[in-house]
Design a protein around this motif. Structure first.
Motif, PDB file in Angstrom:
ATOM      1  N   ARG A   1       0.837  -1.204   0.000  1.00 42.69           N
ATOM      2  CA  ARG A   1       0.000   0.000   0.000  1.00 42.69           C
ATOM      3  C   ARG A   1       0.872   1.253   0.000  1.00 42.69           C
ATOM      4  O   ARG A   1       0.547   2.250  -0.653  1.00 42.69           O
ATOM      5  CB  ARG A   1      -0.944  -0.021   1.208  1.00 42.69           C
ATOM      6  N   GLU A   2       1.978   1.218   0.743  1.00 41.88           N
ATOM      7  CA  GLU A   2       2.883   2.369   0.775  1.00 41.88           C
ATOM      8  C   GLU A   2       3.623   2.545  -0.557  1.00 41.88           C
ATOM      9  O   GLU A   2       4.138   3.626  -0.847  1.00 41.88           O
ATOM     10  CB  GLU A   2       3.882   2.216   1.920  1.00 41.88           C
ATOM     11  N   LEU A   3       3.680   1.480  -1.353  1.00 43.48           N
ATOM     12  CA  LEU A   3       4.316   1.551  -2.663  1.00 43.48           C
ATOM     13  C   LEU A   3       3.312   1.859  -3.768  1.00 43.48           C
ATOM     14  O   LEU A   3       3.697   1.982  -4.940  1.00 43.48           O
ATOM     15  CB  LEU A   3       5.030   0.231  -2.981  1.00 43.48           C
ATOM     16  N   SER A   4       2.053   1.981  -3.405  1.00 44.32           N
ATOM     17  CA  SER A   4       1.007   2.248  -4.388  1.00 44.32           C
ATOM     18  C   SER A   4       1.270   3.570  -5.108  1.00 44.32           C
ATOM     19  O   SER A   4       1.420   4.618  -4.468  1.00 44.32           O
ATOM     20  CB  SER A   4      -0.360   2.288  -3.698  1.00 44.32           C
ATOM     21  N   GLY A   5       1.351   3.520  -6.424  1.00 43.14           N
ATOM     22  CA  GLY A   5       1.570   4.722  -7.217  1.00 43.14           C
ATOM     23  C   GLY A   5       3.014   5.144  -7.364  1.00 43.14           C
ATOM     24  O   GLY A   5       3.327   6.006  -8.193  1.00 43.14           O
ATOM     25  N   VAL A   6       3.927   4.567  -6.579  1.00 43.15           N
ATOM     26  CA  VAL A   6       5.345   4.914  -6.663  1.00 43.15           C
ATOM     27  C   VAL A   6       5.920   4.329  -7.957  1.00 43.15           C
ATOM     28  O   VAL A   6       5.638   3.183  -8.294  1.00 43.15           O
ATOM     29  CB  VAL A   6       6.112   4.351  -5.442  1.00 43.15           C
ATOM     30  N   PRO A   7       6.717   5.078  -8.716  1.00 44.44           N
ATOM     31  CA  PRO A   7       7.317   4.537  -9.948  1.00 44.44           C
ATOM     32  C   PRO A   7       8.276   3.391  -9.636  1.00 44.44           C
ATOM     33  O   PRO A   7       9.224   3.568  -8.866  1.00 44.44           O
ATOM     34  CB  PRO A   7       8.050   5.741 -10.557  1.00 44.44           C
ATOM     35  N   LEU A   8       8.017   2.242 -10.227  1.00 44.64           N
ATOM     36  CA  LEU A   8       8.758   1.029  -9.890  1.00 44.64           C
ATOM     37  C   LEU A   8       9.638   0.542 -11.034  1.00 44.64           C
ATOM     38  O   LEU A   8       9.335   0.724 -12.207  1.00 44.64           O
ATOM     39  CB  LEU A   8       7.783  -0.095  -9.511  1.00 44.64           C
ATOM     40  N   ILE A   9      10.739  -0.102 -10.644  1.00 42.88           N
ATOM     41  CA  ILE A   9      11.643  -0.789 -11.565  1.00 42.88           C
ATOM     42  C   ILE A   9      11.560  -2.268 -11.199  1.00 42.88           C
ATOM     43  O   ILE A   9      11.842  -2.638 -10.058  1.00 42.88           O
ATOM     44  CB  ILE A   9      13.091  -0.293 -11.408  1.00 42.88           C
ATOM     45  N   LEU A  10      11.182  -3.108 -12.136  1.00 40.67           N
ATOM     46  CA  LEU A  10      10.979  -4.509 -11.778  1.00 40.67           C
ATOM     47  C   LEU A  10      11.442  -5.454 -12.880  1.00 40.67           C
ATOM     48  O   LEU A  10      11.602  -5.072 -14.034  1.00 40.67           O
ATOM     49  CB  LEU A  10       9.508  -4.770 -11.435  1.00 40.67           C
ATOM     50  N   TYR A  11      11.685  -6.704 -12.475  1.00 40.51           N
ATOM     51  CA  TYR A  11      12.046  -7.766 -13.419  1.00 40.51           C
ATOM     52  C   TYR A  11      10.798  -8.233 -14.162  1.00 40.51           C
ATOM     53  O   TYR A  11       9.744  -8.403 -13.575  1.00 40.51           O
ATOM     54  CB  TYR A  11      12.630  -8.970 -12.674  1.00 40.51           C
ATOM     55  N   ARG A  12      10.971  -8.488 -15.447  1.00 42.83           N
ATOM     56  CA  ARG A  12       9.837  -8.958 -16.237  1.00 42.83           C
ATOM     57  C   ARG A  12       9.254 -10.266 -15.696  1.00 42.83           C
ATOM     58  O   ARG A  12       8.054 -10.464 -15.688  1.00 42.83           O
ATOM     59  CB  ARG A  12      10.252  -9.146 -17.693  1.00 42.83           C
ATOM     60  N   ARG A  13      10.120 -11.175 -15.245  1.00 43.40           N
ATOM     61  CA  ARG A  13       9.628 -12.477 -14.808  1.00 43.40           C
ATOM     62  C   ARG A  13       8.787 -12.383 -13.538  1.00 43.40           C
ATOM     63  O   ARG A  13       8.041 -13.298 -13.214  1.00 43.40           O
ATOM     64  CB  ARG A  13      10.769 -13.474 -14.615  1.00 43.40           C
ATOM     65  N   TRP A  14       8.917 -11.256 -12.805  1.00 40.86           N
ATOM     66  CA  TRP A  14       8.112 -11.075 -11.591  1.00 40.86           C
ATOM     67  C   TRP A  14       6.899 -10.185 -11.822  1.00 40.86           C
ATOM     68  O   TRP A  14       6.133  -9.947 -10.910  1.00 40.86           O
ATOM     69  CB  TRP A  14       8.957 -10.483 -10.473  1.00 40.86           C
ATOM     70  N   GLU A  15       6.737  -9.704 -13.031  1.00 45.03           N
ATOM     71  CA  GLU A  15       5.666  -8.744 -13.272  1.00 45.03           C
ATOM     72  C   GLU A  15       4.290  -9.322 -12.926  1.00 45.03           C
ATOM     73  O   GLU A  15       3.481  -8.674 -12.245  1.00 45.03           O
ATOM     74  CB  GLU A  15       5.671  -8.282 -14.736  1.00 45.03           C
ATOM     75  N   GLU A  16       4.018 -10.526 -13.379  1.00 42.93           N
ATOM     76  CA  GLU A  16       2.700 -11.117 -13.116  1.00 42.93           C
ATOM     77  C   GLU A  16       2.480 -11.351 -11.632  1.00 42.93           C
ATOM     78  O   GLU A  16       1.401 -11.081 -11.097  1.00 42.93           O
ATOM     79  CB  GLU A  16       2.561 -12.430 -13.882  1.00 42.93           C
ATOM     80  N   VAL A  17       3.530 -11.853 -10.952  1.00 40.78           N
ATOM     81  CA  VAL A  17       3.425 -12.093  -9.506  1.00 40.78           C
ATOM     82  C   VAL A  17       3.175 -10.786  -8.764  1.00 40.78           C
ATOM     83  O   VAL A  17       2.337 -10.717  -7.850  1.00 40.78           O
ATOM     84  CB  VAL A  17       4.715 -12.768  -8.979  1.00 40.78           C
ATOM     85  N   LEU A  18       3.881  -9.738  -9.162  1.00 37.73           N
ATOM     86  CA  LEU A  18       3.711  -8.435  -8.516  1.00 37.73           C
ATOM     87  C   LEU A  18       2.326  -7.846  -8.787  1.00 37.73           C
ATOM     88  O   LEU A  18       1.700  -7.285  -7.888  1.00 37.73           O
ATOM     89  CB  LEU A  18       4.797  -7.472  -8.988  1.00 37.73           C
TER      90      LEU A  18
ATOM     91  N   CYS B   1      -4.040  -2.098  -4.537  1.00 37.79           N
ATOM     92  CA  CYS B   1      -3.089  -0.998  -4.696  1.00 37.79           C
ATOM     93  C   CYS B   1      -2.792  -0.786  -6.180  1.00 37.79           C
ATOM     94  O   CYS B   1      -3.010  -1.662  -7.009  1.00 37.79           O
ATOM     95  CB  CYS B   1      -1.785  -1.298  -3.959  1.00 37.79           C
ATOM     96  N   VAL B   2      -2.262   0.388  -6.485  1.00 38.78           N
ATOM     97  CA  VAL B   2      -1.894   0.723  -7.860  1.00 38.78           C
ATOM     98  C   VAL B   2      -0.418   0.410  -8.081  1.00 38.78           C
ATOM     99  O   VAL B   2       0.441   0.919  -7.361  1.00 38.78           O
ATOM    100  CB  VAL B   2      -2.153   2.213  -8.151  1.00 38.78           C
ATOM    101  N   MET B   3      -0.117  -0.438  -9.060  1.00 36.61           N
ATOM    102  CA  MET B   3       1.278  -0.735  -9.397  1.00 36.61           C
ATOM    103  C   MET B   3       1.688   0.150 -10.570  1.00 36.61           C
ATOM    104  O   MET B   3       1.216  -0.024 -11.691  1.00 36.61           O
ATOM    105  CB  MET B   3       1.469  -2.211  -9.749  1.00 36.61           C
ATOM    106  N   ASN B   4       2.575   1.092 -10.309  1.00 38.50           N
ATOM    107  CA  ASN B   4       3.026   2.052 -11.318  1.00 38.50           C
ATOM    108  C   ASN B   4       4.397   1.617 -11.839  1.00 38.50           C
ATOM    109  O   ASN B   4       5.428   1.872 -11.220  1.00 38.50           O
ATOM    110  CB  ASN B   4       3.106   3.450 -10.696  1.00 38.50           C
ATOM    111  N   VAL B   5       4.403   0.920 -12.980  1.00 38.36           N
ATOM    112  CA  VAL B   5       5.653   0.411 -13.541  1.00 38.36           C
ATOM    113  C   VAL B   5       6.296   1.468 -14.433  1.00 38.36           C
ATOM    114  O   VAL B   5       5.736   1.844 -15.457  1.00 38.36           O
ATOM    115  CB  VAL B   5       5.417  -0.874 -14.357  1.00 38.36           C
ATOM    116  N   ARG B   6       7.460   1.926 -14.013  1.00 37.02           N
ATOM    117  CA  ARG B   6       8.179   2.911 -14.835  1.00 37.02           C
ATOM    118  C   ARG B   6       9.215   2.253 -15.735  1.00 37.02           C
ATOM    119  O   ARG B   6       9.511   2.731 -16.819  1.00 37.02           O
ATOM    120  CB  ARG B   6       8.862   3.950 -13.943  1.00 37.02           C
TER     121      ARG B   6
END
Length: 296
Positions: free
Chosen positions: A188-205, A214-219
């Motif tokens: 919840r605290e990460l909701s809307g924060v611009p994120l850097i993530l691995y493609r293989r974890w995108e679905e899990v995240l 929560c809103v996942m903001n993938v930058r």
């Protein structure tokens, strides 16, 4: 089809043209061209287009190159294994290694193992988890250091480390987490924060964020831990990454908070293919890791 034809073909690909390959192979160009013509006739396909300066692989040529490399690697490794069969604790260990587990494996496993078994040599194949699983199936490598989640069907392994997921970023991304001694952060605290993530974890995240409403903001999406760290250190966003790849020092000025979501935690495994004989050197490494686990 002969082994020498595979060697000739791979050399041509690596050198870029037939004339350079002929020099490297210490043969004249006409016999080399003839061998490639015979190979293409046997396969019934065109492997590469002959350009003025460089050859260009066809789609069939790209596939054949991958398979030829696999065959040649297996032959090379088999010769080494046979020569070292009776040595037990010497020889070569062929290991696949993902970048996100490299710091932990090399610093916490390989360093001590190398001191104990000084006659053992190592050959690393680097790639993502799924590529290394393929190399294990093809027997190009004996062992692989990989990260869950993935299907264990056909494999067995030893856990090297349980690894929580971290949120790493510059302080401005964590305005609500600066005060106190807080070392965790919620989705919840990460909701809307611009994120850097691995493609293989995108679905899990995405599933985890959706479950937490929560809103996942993938930058930025990446395939390599080093790229994620660099983007994080340059202030692109908050990197979502395993704890084991986060540098111990804080000289880059980032904050590191464990994400309070066990669904995102992963494990680093030393993996092998089921029912396949390991070399003496590889067996020694597996036994070393198992001994480490009993001492924890």
């Amino acid at each position: 089809m002969e082994i020498k034809q595979l060697t000739y073909f791979v050399t041509i690909v690596h050198m870029g043209n037939i004339s350079s390959a002929a020099k490297k192979l210490h043969i004249s160009q006409p016999p080399l061209s003839l061998q490639m013509k015979l190979l293409e006739e046997e396969l019934g396909v065109v492997l590469f287009e002959r350009g003025a300066r460089r050859i260009v692989l066809t789609e069939c040529g790209k596939l054949f190159y991958e398979r030829a490399m696999t065959v040649l690697n297996i032959l090379d490794h088999t010769q080494d294994e046979v020569q070292n069969l009776n040595s037990g604790v010497s020889g070569l260990v062929r290991i696949g290694l993902i970048s996100s587990a490299s710091p932990y494996f090399i610093g916490n496993v390989l360093e001590g193992f190398g001191r104990q078994w000084k006659e053992i040599r190592f050959s690393f194949s680097e790639g993502n988890t799924y590529r290394l699983l393929e190399l294990l199936r093809e027997n190009v490598i004996e062992l692989a250091v990989v990260r869950t989640p993935f299907s264990m069907d056909g494999f067995e392994g030893v856990t090297l480390k349980k690894d929580p997921m971290m949120a790493v970023g510059m302080p401005e991304f964590f305005e609500e987490c600066k005060m106190g001694e807080k070392n965790t952060i919620s989705l919840r605290e990460l909701s809307g924060v611009p994120l850097i993530l691995y493609r293989r974890w995108e679905e899990v995240l995405r599933d985890a964020f959706a479950k937490a409403v929560c809103v996942m903001n993938v930058r930025c999406k990446v395939d390599d831990a080093r790229t994620a760290l660099l983007c994080t250190q340059k202030g692109v966003g908050v990197g979502i990454m395993p704890a084991s790849i986060v540098p111990m020092d804080r000289e880059d000025g980032t904050m590191r908070l464990r994400i309070a979501c066990e669904e995102l935690d992963s494990s680093i495994l030393l993996l092998r293919a089921k029912n396949r004989q390991l070399s003496g050197a590889a067996q020694a490494l597996v036994q070393y890791v198992m001994q480490m686990n009993t001492e924890l």
